[in-house]
Design a protein around this motif. Structure first.
Motif, short mmCIF file in Angstrom:
data_model
loop_
_atom_site.label_atom_id
_atom_site.label_comp_id
_atom_site.label_asym_id
_atom_site.label_seq_id
_atom_site.Cartn_x
_atom_site.Cartn_y
_atom_site.Cartn_z
N ASP A 81 -3.09 20.06 -11.36
CA ASP A 81 -1.89 19.24 -11.60
C ASP A 81 -0.70 19.83 -10.84
N PRO A 82 0.17 18.96 -10.36
CA PRO A 82 1.33 19.50 -9.61
C PRO A 82 2.30 20.20 -10.55
N LEU A 83 3.02 21.16 -10.02
CA LEU A 83 4.02 21.88 -10.80
C LEU A 83 5.42 21.58 -10.26
N PRO A 84 6.40 21.58 -11.13
CA PRO A 84 7.76 21.29 -10.67
C PRO A 84 8.40 22.51 -10.03
N ILE A 85 7.79 23.04 -8.99
CA ILE A 85 8.39 24.16 -8.27
C ILE A 85 9.60 23.63 -7.52
N SER A 86 10.68 24.30 -7.69
CA SER A 86 11.89 23.80 -7.05
C SER A 86 11.92 24.20 -5.60
N THR A 87 12.51 23.34 -4.79
CA THR A 87 12.58 23.64 -3.36
C THR A 87 14.02 23.76 -2.92
N VAL A 88 14.92 23.91 -3.88
CA VAL A 88 16.33 24.00 -3.52
C VAL A 88 16.56 25.21 -2.64
N SER A 134 15.38 26.10 -0.05
CA SER A 134 14.31 26.53 0.83
C SER A 134 14.06 25.44 1.85
N ARG A 135 13.66 25.83 3.00
CA ARG A 135 13.30 24.82 3.98
C ARG A 135 11.84 24.50 3.77
N GLY A 136 11.49 23.29 3.96
CA GLY A 136 10.09 22.94 3.85
C GLY A 136 9.70 22.50 2.47
N LYS A 137 8.43 22.47 2.22
CA LYS A 137 7.91 21.82 1.02
C LYS A 137 7.58 22.80 -0.10
N GLY A 138 7.86 24.06 0.10
CA GLY A 138 7.53 25.01 -0.94
C GLY A 138 6.10 25.47 -0.82
N PRO A 139 5.72 26.36 -1.71
CA PRO A 139 4.42 27.01 -1.59
C PRO A 139 3.26 26.08 -1.92
N LYS A 140 2.10 26.54 -1.63
CA LYS A 140 0.89 25.78 -1.91
C LYS A 140 0.63 25.79 -3.41
N ARG A 141 -0.29 24.91 -3.80
CA ARG A 141 -0.56 24.73 -5.23
C ARG A 141 -0.97 26.03 -5.92
N ASP A 142 -1.89 26.78 -5.32
CA ASP A 142 -2.34 27.99 -6.02
C ASP A 142 -1.21 29.02 -6.07
N GLU A 143 -0.35 29.02 -5.02
CA GLU A 143 0.82 29.89 -5.06
C GLU A 143 1.74 29.47 -6.19
N LYS A 200 2.16 15.89 -2.94
CA LYS A 200 1.05 14.98 -2.63
C LYS A 200 -0.28 15.72 -2.75
N PRO A 201 -1.30 15.00 -3.15
CA PRO A 201 -2.60 15.67 -3.22
C PRO A 201 -3.02 16.16 -1.84
N ARG A 202 -3.77 17.19 -1.86
CA ARG A 202 -4.16 17.81 -0.58
C ARG A 202 -5.00 16.84 0.26
N LEU A 203 -4.75 16.89 1.55
CA LEU A 203 -5.49 16.03 2.47
C LEU A 203 -6.93 16.53 2.59
N THR A 204 -7.87 15.60 2.44
CA THR A 204 -9.26 16.05 2.46
C THR A 204 -9.95 15.82 3.78
N GLU A 238 -0.34 22.29 12.62
CA GLU A 238 0.50 22.94 11.59
C GLU A 238 -0.14 22.87 10.21
N ARG A 239 -1.17 22.06 10.12
CA ARG A 239 -1.78 21.75 8.83
C ARG A 239 -2.03 23.00 7.98
N ALA A 240 -2.53 24.01 8.62
CA ALA A 240 -2.94 25.20 7.88
C ALA A 240 -1.76 25.84 7.14
N LYS A 241 -0.58 25.55 7.60
CA LYS A 241 0.57 26.27 7.02
C LYS A 241 1.17 25.59 5.80
N GLY A 242 0.67 24.44 5.43
CA GLY A 242 1.26 23.83 4.23
C GLY A 242 0.90 22.38 4.12
N PRO A 243 1.40 21.76 3.07
CA PRO A 243 1.09 20.35 2.86
C PRO A 243 1.70 19.50 3.97
#
Lengths: 701, 512
Positions: free
Chosen positions: A508-515, A517-526, A629-633, A641-646
């Motif tokens: 399930d997604p978590l409400p990690i804040s991205t204020v 920070s540049r970009g989309k924030g850490p990966k799900r397991d992070e 968004k759910p991870r691209l399968t 760039e895919r490897a670096k984040g969503p």
């Protein structure tokens, strides 16, 4: 203001000798016949009060005003004197009500006119009054105990108000001498006792009461010093109305009171329901309510009026129609209890009932310049009416810098709503002194202890926290701050943890804040790692409290997933922390902070890796940041760039389309033989300089 | 607390200060130097203070009205002119007028008298003023003490020894005493030079113009703050507790209360609570000062961007309509709340209550306010429908209970008429009739007014005879029963005249 000024102790000594049974010769017509019934009915003869009745009712009025305005620490001891003295109450606080005194007076009854006047004297009462002044009051005792070695700072002063019918000026002098002697005697006695105190100052106010129409044998005399211990004054008054006025003036003098008349009070008339007449009501209160008024010299212009042969002054304040609401916090420089001068008159009771029903009234003060200013407010609190003094001067704090201009003023994502909830949970309520365990902490200290517990881990801004943005954590977060946990509480906490584990498993997604920070924030397991770290930090700050708190922590540690190498490191770290936990209370805080900071740092590092510059602002109104968004399968085509984040929705979409399209046609040569999705075009042109661009384009096709 | 600087511009201030070589100074130059230093200090550390500048000789003049513009004050200092002789009394009268016009007579003020200690000669001199003080008419009273609370600082551009050679020191001490005794006389130590005047004003700054820094705590949350104006020490009871109480530099929040529950409490003073940067190098008070030099704009900007507890607290207090109860010292409390001015700028404010365990009767003893979580059931109700406040006092006030006062004849007549009115409506009004009857009976017994009991008994008997034929038979029974009971009470017989005894309605076959 002195706590133990003359006004702390007042002794009333009222003459109960046979001559007080005499009539005041002031008649009251109590049979007021209505016109329709007047025929043939003989009206009842008017009744008249005795000197005793006059003295008692006026002294009761004095006490009524006193108790209304000073319900505490201004004490009255009531003594009646005939052939012996009768003490009707004590200095104790519970004896300080008019009801108590009236009950005792009813038991005494009026003087017996047939008693032998020779054995009756006011002296019995006066001697007893001096003895009574030496008796220590609860407040004096309490203060002496509290002050210990400086107990001598607690003074013992008092006033004796004697209502009597004296025979002559010489008789008065005899009474004074007798009091002076008794004080000296009693002070000697007091020196050797714990429960007695020597009198430092005593004021005798002797009121000589004589019937209407009779010449007085005793003359008025202003205050004079008889000895350093005793001053004395004599008032000679006719019984009835005059006595009442005199005692009203005295209570004002003795307790620094003054009078205010509220004018223009609109009131519905019973008979004419749709008209309203304006009434005035006179109130008494401490004179500090008009302090500024007296100082500014604005007094005479401001509608103060002298009434009844110049004996009494009152200050006029005008009823102000725009009412105030209870949500408004007025700048109020004083609040003083009031007592209506004429308590059961219709206008008075209309006003007091209006206020007791919870409404407040602003009052207007006319000024010298003719302008008006709202200067006071009448308001009741818990069945007591207070005259509030409102500040009407220019404020020295005007035009201050706004809080948003100062430290922390630029931060926009404070957890305002959460802290509001925190404040509601930390509201206060009175605890009765009887239910308080004297060996335990005072309720106020417990309130502070609760604040301490509730704030052990409390991030101030939304972007600093994950767990407090998650509904799923609420049950645990609410319980863990409690001083003690029940088995049920532990169970609820554990359930919360299991629920989180479940969420993690389901990804399930978590409400990690991205204020910030540049970009989309850490990966799900992070994200989950950050969340678990934060949750552990919160629970650790409480784990030392009880075993049950510790069990919640154990549960988290057992359930959370961690990269194996970190698991190992944490274990070692925790052992160290556990030891610290045992050695000092809350001692583990520092290391917890460290672990939290570490995770924050990690988060920061991740942020830096991100290339896209996209900032999502959080505000108190939108605490849940947008879901990831759910991870691209699809594996076939990925941007480098895919490897670096969503990835963004656009990328996903175009990847999908590209993948679908690619199946429909033969791939371009260039794309097939590309390196890193790059293929050098027009390689053949390298040798043929000067070719037309247009042609090049065509060639590319 | 506004400040008035009262500057002596008499000729004696132009006396040169003897210096070896170099340039020559007048005493006035020294005073101006000291004041400039003070104004610079205030501009950066105490800039919310309102200050005005007055000059005086035999006349006085308001050079700069109350302002926070310290440049304007310094400018005015640079263009001072020299006048004739010193006349302190007239100038003090001027101060009194200027202050009262601006702030009224309740606002405490600081007066800084800057002089060289030569206080005039003959009529109009301070010596003359003090000598003739007691022989004045009411309209020519000496202006001290001022109607407003005053702190008086006398800055003498002179040595203590110099002042003690004449009676100047005695006169100044008398002046300080007359003003209420709150304040100090500052003199210069060592030779009269720039350095010693700086030292003297430095002592004044430490004494009166150093910002009050404190830490605001709410459990583990905290913020460094400046409290402006400085909370003054106060003496609660000069006899029992002669030592003044001071506000602690740790302000501890105890808990929270709704604005409606605290309901416009009386306060002794109000203060702004301004968060300050934790970094000690940034001496900037969170006042949004704009004159921060270019090279370090980051300091205040950084402070603006890192979260601060004060801002969080302020925001939530404002949104929720609540106040925070804050402990200022042993048995001394205050409240924190959000205050918005007319321009909708809002701020965290702190008001101080009267020191003591129970400053507001409707809250009870503050130390007995506990967390609501400890109560058996939520004192605010599950739906926020109720409140544990106000705390009810043990006894009701006279106006909240039906007291009997017969001082005016009308009071007695009303009470008798009430009984008669109900008597005519018996048996419908039986309850009210007996209630009023018993009230009258109680008061008459307490006042020893037995004659009234007999009188009312007679009235009731007469009413009985006047009953119309249509009257309910119960009415006659109740009336004669009541009359008989009153008569018995009027004998003083302890069986019938007990205060707590009530006359009960007669039980008849009709009353069922």
């Amino acid at each position: 203001m002195k706590m133990f000024a003359m006004s702390h102790k007042t002794v009333f000594v009222v003459d109960h000798c046979p001559y007080m049974a005499e009539s005041s010769r002031q008649q009251v017509e109590c049979d007021v016949l209505t016109k329709s019934r007047a025929q043939g009915v003989i009206p009842l003869a008017p009744v008249s009060k005795s000197l005793w009745t006059c003295a008692v009712e006026c002294s009761m009025e004095y006490c009524r005003i006193l108790y209304d305005i000073f319900p505490k620490d201004k004490l009255v001891n009531y003594i009646v004197s005939d052939s012996e003295f009768h003490i009707l109450n004590s200095w104790r606080q519970e004896d300080q009500t008019t009801h108590e005194l009236m009950s005792a007076l009813a038991a005494v009854g009026p003087p017996n006119p047939r008693e032998d006047p020779e054995c009756c004297s006011i002296l019995h009462g006066l001697v007893s009054a001096v003895e009574s002044l030496c008796k220590i009051t609860e407040l004096q005792h309490e203060r002496r105990t509290a002050l210990m070695d400086t107990a001598e700072r607690v003074a013992n002063r008092g006033r004796i108000i004697c209502l009597t019918n004296a025979k002559s000026d010489t008789h008065v002098r005899m009474l004074e001498d007798c009091i002076q002697e008794t004080i000296l005697e009693q002070n000697k006695l007091a020196a050797g006792s714990d429960r007695l105190m020597a009198i430092q100052q005593c004021e005798l106010v002797l009121v000589h009461i004589h019937p209407q129409g009779e010449d007085t044998l005793v003359s008025d005399r202003p205050k004079k010093e008889i000895s350093p211990l005793l001053t004395s004054e004599v008032h000679s008054v006719r019984a009835g109305r005059h006595l009442a006025t005199k005692l009203n003036i005295l209570v004002q003098q003795h307790f620094d009171l003054t009078s205010t008349t509220i004018t223009n009070i609109p009131m519905k008339e019973e008979q004419h329901a749709n008209t309203s007449a304006n009434y005035d009501v006179e109130l008494l209160h401490h004179k500090d309510a008009h302090l500024e008024f007296f100082k500014s010299g604005d007094l005479h212009m401001a509608g103060s009026s002298t009434r009844e042969n110049g004996l009494k002054e009152t200050i006029t304040l005008k009823w102000c129609t725009p009412r105030t609401n209870s949500i408004e916090l007025h700048y109020c420089t004083g609040a003083y209890r009031i007592s209506p001068t004429d308590v059961n008159s219709r206008p008075s009771s209309c006003l007091t009932n209006f206020l007791l029903n919870g409404r407040s009234v602003l009052l207007e003060q006319p000024r010298k310049s003719g302008s008006k200013i709202i200067s006071h407010m009448l308001s009741s609190h818990g069945g007591e009416i207070f005259l509030h003094v409102l500040n009407s001067n220019r404020s020295t704090l005007e035009d201050p810098p706004s809080i948003s201009e100062g430290c922390g003023g630029r931060v926009t994502d404070y957890r305002i709503t959460d802290f509001g909830e925190f404040m509601r949970e930390n509201r206060l309520a009175p605890v009765s002194e009887s239910s308080h365990n004297p060996s335990g902490k005072l309720p106020g200290e417990r309130a502070k202890a609760q604040l301490e517990r509730y704030t052990r881990y409390w991030p101030m801004i939304i972007s600093q926290t994950t767990i407090f943005n998650m509904q799923a954590v609420v049950p645990l977060a609410n319980l863990i701050v409690k001083e003690t946990l029940t088995e049920d509480d532990v169970l609820t906490c554990q359930k919360t943890v299991y629920n989180l584990v479940d969420m993690e498993r389901k990804n399930d997604p978590l409400p990690i804040s991205t204020v910030g920070s540049r970009g989309k924030g850490p990966k799900r397991d992070e994200q989950y790692r950050i969340m678990w770290n934060e949750l552990e930090t919160l629970v650790k700050t409480h784990a030392g409290a009880t075993d049950k708190h510790q069990r919640v922590l154990d549960c988290i540690v057992a359930c959370r997933s961690k990269p194996p190498e970190e698991e190992e490191r944490k274990k070692r770290g925790r052992k160290r922390e556990d030891r610290e936990d045992r050695t000092e209370k809350n001692g583990s805080k520092e290391s917890e902070d460290k672990s939290w900071q570490e995770s924050e740092r990690l988060k920061g590092l991740l942020d830096k890796e991100e290339q896209e510059a996209e900032v999502i602002k959080d505000s108190p109104d939108s605490p849940e940041p947008p879901n990831k968004k759910p991870r691209l399968t699809t594996e076939e085509v990925q941007p480098p760039e895919r490897a670096k984040g969503p990835v963004s929705l656009l990328t996903m979409w175009s990847n999908r389309i590209t993948a679908a399209n690619s199946r429909k046609h033969q791939e371009f040569v260039g794309r097939v033989s590309s390196v890193n999705n790059k293929f050098e075009l027009y390689q053949h042109l390298k040798d043929e300089n000067g070719m037309d661009v247009h042609e090049n384009g065509k060639a590319a096709r | 607390m506004p400040t008035v600087v009262l500057m002596d511009v008499s000729l004696s201030m132009t006396r040169p200060v003897s210096q070896d070589g170099s340039e020559e100074f007048q005493r006035k130059n020294l005073a101006v130097h000291g004041l400039n230093m003070l104004f610079e200090h205030m501009a950066s550390n105490y800039r919310l203070e309102f200050t005005s500048l007055m000059a005086f000789s035999s006349l006085w003049e308001l050079l700069v009205p109350f302002t926070r513009d310290y440049n304007a004050l310094q400018e005015a200092l640079s263009s001072l002119e020299d006048y004739d002789k010193t006349c302190v009394e007239a100038a003090l009268q001027g101060v009194s007028n200027v202050v009262q016009q601006e702030w009224g007579s309740a606002c405490p003020c600081q007066l800084m008298l800057v002089t060289d200690g030569s206080l005039g000669i003959g009529k109009g001199s301070l010596r003359h003023s003090l000598q003739t003080m007691k022989q004045r008419a009411d309209d020519k009273k000496f202006p001290l003490p001022f109607p407003f609370p005053t702190k008086l600082y006398i800055m003498c551009v002179a040595n203590a020894e110099e002042l003690q050679m004449t009676d100047a020191m005695d006169n100044l001490e008398e002046l300080l005493r007359l003003s209420g005794g709150d304040g100090q006389i500052f003199t210069m130590e060592g030779p009269l030079c720039m350095k010693s005047v700086q030292a003297m004003f430095g002592r004044l700054i430490d004494y009166a113009y150093s910002p009050f820094h404190a830490v605001l705590h709410c459990g583990n949350l905290s913020s460094d703050v400046q409290v402006f104006p400085r909370p003054e020490p106060i003496v609660v009871d000069d006899e029992v507790e002669p030592m003044p109480r001071t506000v602690s530099t740790d302000l501890e929040i105890v808990g929270f209360i709704e604005i409606a529950d605290i309901s416009s409490p009386p306060v002794i003073s109000r203060h702004l609570v301004l968060p300050i940067a934790v970094n000690k190098e940034v001496d900037e008070v969170g006042t949004g000062a704009t004159e921060e030099p270019e090279e370090e704009p980051s300091a205040s900007q950084m402070a603006g961007k890192s979260p601060n507890f004060c801002v969080l607290l302020h925001g939530s207090l404002k949104v929720e309509g609540m106040v925070a109860l804050v402990q200022l010292g042993p048995e001394w409390y205050g409240m924190l709340y959000s205050q918005a001015d007319s321009k909708k700028k809002s701020n965290l404010m702190m008001s101080l209550f009267e020191p003591g365990p129970e400053p507001l009767p409707w809250l009870g003893k503050i130390s007995y306010l506990g967390p609501i979580s400890e109560a058996a059931e939520n004192p605010y109700g599950e739906d926020e429908s109720k409140s544990p406040f106000p705390v009810q006092p043990a006894a009701k006030r006279s106006y909240a209970q039906n007291v009997t006062v017969w001082i005016k004849a009308s009071g007695l007549q009303t009470d008798v008429q009430k009984i008669l009115r109900n008597a005519r409506k018996l048996p419908d009004k039986t309850q009210t009739f007996y209630k009023e009857l018993n009230r009258l009976r109680k008061a008459a017994l307490a006042f020893g007014f037995w004659e009234l009991l007999k009188g009312v008994a007679d009235l009731l008997e007469r009413e009985c005879t006047l009953l119309p034929d249509s009257a309910h038979p119960d009415a006659a029974f109740q009336l004669s029963h009541a009359a008989q009971q009153l008569k018995l009470a009027s004998t003083g017989d302890s069986q019938y005249a007990a205060f707590d005894h009530n006359i009960a309605p007669m039980h008849t076959d009709f009353s069922g």
